[in-house]
Write a protein that holds these residues in place. Sequence first.
Motif, short mmCIF file in Angstrom:
data_model
loop_
_atom_site.label_atom_id
_atom_site.label_comp_id
_atom_site.label_asym_id
_atom_site.label_seq_id
_atom_site.Cartn_x
_atom_site.Cartn_y
_atom_site.Cartn_z
N GLY A 127 17.44 14.70 14.40
CA GLY A 127 16.34 15.40 14.09
C GLY A 127 15.40 15.77 15.38
N ALA A 128 15.51 15.37 16.56
CA ALA A 128 14.64 15.38 17.66
C ALA A 128 14.39 16.80 18.17
CB ALA A 128 15.11 14.48 18.83
N TYR A 129 13.11 17.04 18.50
CA TYR A 129 12.51 18.02 19.01
C TYR A 129 13.09 18.19 20.40
CZ TYR A 129 8.37 20.00 21.31
OH TYR A 129 7.57 20.76 22.37
N SER A 130 13.01 17.05 21.18
CA SER A 130 13.03 17.30 22.83
C SER A 130 13.81 16.03 23.19
CB SER A 130 11.71 17.50 23.06
OG SER A 130 11.75 17.81 24.50
N ILE A 131 14.36 16.29 24.48
CA ILE A 131 14.94 15.07 25.00
C ILE A 131 14.54 15.05 26.66
CG2 ILE A 131 17.04 14.89 23.82
CD1 ILE A 131 18.56 15.70 26.37
N THR A 132 14.29 13.80 27.08
CA THR A 132 13.96 13.78 28.42
C THR A 132 14.52 12.63 29.36
OG1 THR A 132 11.79 13.80 29.96
CG2 THR A 132 11.86 12.14 28.09
N TYR A 133 14.59 12.83 30.42
CA TYR A 133 15.25 11.99 31.54
C TYR A 133 14.67 11.92 32.89
CZ TYR A 133 17.70 16.25 32.24
OH TYR A 133 18.01 17.46 32.29
N HIS A 134 14.90 11.03 33.80
CA HIS A 134 14.61 11.15 35.13
C HIS A 134 16.15 11.57 35.83
CE1 HIS A 134 11.85 7.32 34.11
NE2 HIS A 134 11.42 8.36 33.92
N ALA A 135 15.95 12.74 36.32
CA ALA A 135 17.11 13.40 36.83
C ALA A 135 17.87 13.04 37.81
CB ALA A 135 16.73 15.00 37.08
N ALA A 136 17.23 12.47 38.99
CA ALA A 136 17.85 12.13 40.37
C ALA A 136 16.98 11.59 41.36
CB ALA A 136 18.37 13.81 41.02
N PHE A 137 17.67 11.15 42.26
CA PHE A 137 17.08 10.77 43.63
C PHE A 137 17.28 11.63 44.89
CE2 PHE A 137 17.08 7.05 40.89
CZ PHE A 137 15.80 6.45 41.12
N TYR A 138 16.51 11.67 45.59
CA TYR A 138 16.76 12.49 46.64
C TYR A 138 18.06 12.13 47.49
CZ TYR A 138 12.46 14.96 45.95
OH TYR A 138 11.57 15.72 45.37
N MET A 139 18.13 10.69 47.74
CA MET A 139 19.13 10.00 48.60
C MET A 139 19.28 10.60 50.11
SD MET A 139 20.30 8.10 46.16
CE MET A 139 21.92 7.53 46.77
N GLY A 143 18.60 13.51 50.85
CA GLY A 143 19.18 14.79 50.98
C GLY A 143 17.62 15.74 51.26
N SER A 144 18.01 17.42 51.69
CA SER A 144 16.76 18.05 51.70
C SER A 144 16.30 18.47 50.21
CB SER A 144 17.18 19.34 52.47
OG SER A 144 18.10 19.93 51.66
N VAL A 145 15.11 18.74 50.13
CA VAL A 145 14.75 19.39 48.82
C VAL A 145 15.37 20.52 48.13
CG1 VAL A 145 12.56 20.63 47.68
CG2 VAL A 145 12.19 18.31 49.17
N GLN A 146 15.89 21.46 48.98
CA GLN A 146 16.83 22.64 48.56
C GLN A 146 18.18 22.21 48.13
OE1 GLN A 146 15.59 25.79 47.83
NE2 GLN A 146 17.47 25.85 46.88
N ASP A 147 18.82 21.05 48.99
CA ASP A 147 19.94 20.66 48.73
C ASP A 147 19.91 19.91 47.26
OD1 ASP A 147 21.14 22.09 50.94
OD2 ASP A 147 21.44 20.11 52.12
N VAL A 148 19.19 19.02 47.26
CA VAL A 148 19.14 18.28 45.86
C VAL A 148 18.76 19.35 44.89
CG1 VAL A 148 18.04 16.36 44.80
CG2 VAL A 148 18.58 16.19 47.26
N TYR A 149 17.88 20.51 45.01
CA TYR A 149 17.83 21.16 43.89
C TYR A 149 19.11 21.74 43.46
CZ TYR A 149 16.14 25.13 41.22
OH TYR A 149 16.01 26.13 39.98
N ASN A 150 19.97 22.23 44.43
CA ASN A 150 21.14 22.98 44.24
C ASN A 150 21.92 22.05 43.52
OD1 ASN A 150 20.19 25.17 45.48
ND2 ASN A 150 21.19 24.85 47.47
N THR A 151 21.96 20.89 43.89
CA THR A 151 22.89 19.90 43.32
C THR A 151 22.35 19.61 41.82
OG1 THR A 151 23.40 18.72 45.34
CG2 THR A 151 23.77 17.51 43.27
N VAL A 152 21.55 19.49 41.47
CA VAL A 152 20.69 19.18 40.03
C VAL A 152 20.98 20.63 39.16
CG1 VAL A 152 18.61 18.84 38.81
CG2 VAL A 152 18.88 17.55 40.71
N TYR A 153 20.86 21.70 39.83
CA TYR A 153 21.07 23.01 39.30
C TYR A 153 22.68 22.89 38.50
CZ TYR A 153 21.81 27.99 38.25
OH TYR A 153 22.17 29.09 37.85
N LYS A 154 23.47 22.64 39.54
CA LYS A 154 24.81 22.51 39.05
C LYS A 154 25.29 22.09 37.59
CE LYS A 154 26.69 23.82 43.67
NZ LYS A 154 27.11 23.14 45.01
#
Length: 274
Positions: free
Chosen positions: A98-110, A112-123
Amino acid sequence: MDKLNFLTAGLPLVSDGKGYKKGLAAIDELNLDGLEVEFVHGVRMTDVNQNLVSEFAKNHVVTCHGPYYINLNSKEEEKIEASVQRIIETARMGQNIGAYSITYHAAFYMGGSVQDVYNTVYKSTEKIMQVLDSEGINIFVRPETTGKGTQWGTLEEIVKLSKEFKNVMPCIDFAHIHARNNGIYNTYDEFSKMLEFYANELGNNSLQDMHMHLAGIEYGAKGEKNHLILEESDMNYKDLLKVLKNFDVKGALVCESPNIESDTKLLKDYWLSL
């Protein structure tokens, strides 16, 4: 949400390792509003505890924090897939209890560029949301703003991702943002600008269903070090609560201070005094 709810991050200390029954009763005794279930080492909960939390969620607010072992930008594909599955498992369990919401720490840059990491997280987010949609799981999925410059998860990055998917929204950790920026984002005006940006990008209605974290925090040049008790830190929680009140924010504010219920009660009592 019809109000701002104050949640403990995990079971109150007073439950003293005696489990959910005592911990949930303690939340009621303290007149707090709910619980963030911490699945930090894996998404596991007995059937008995699932039933206890499900009953609790009928009259309280419940959120879930996914495991710490998540990196949607790992250099190893199998670790990305394992991270995707952990987020999906958190959402499934969240729906069950019955939770309303979940959260998590999504990623590290490792590196990578800001845009490349965004694209990877998006996928990966696209894959997660497709699975949840196919299973009829209707829950907010919220990457959390992170406390170190090595971690993906600025407010701007998460807001951008949230605009791409239904049911993806930010979890704003005010202490993390404060630490990541080495002490700024800690004044009335700075908190106000943060919420103005959030509302302008995601709509005014987004302020009625927020999921937020707060604690005292120790930080240095590289960002977050560890959580502190609020009064032992420089976290300007009083001005933050004033801003939340003035913006008519509703939803869940989860207190992650080491003294758990004491600081959660401190926040709620101050909020009620405004």
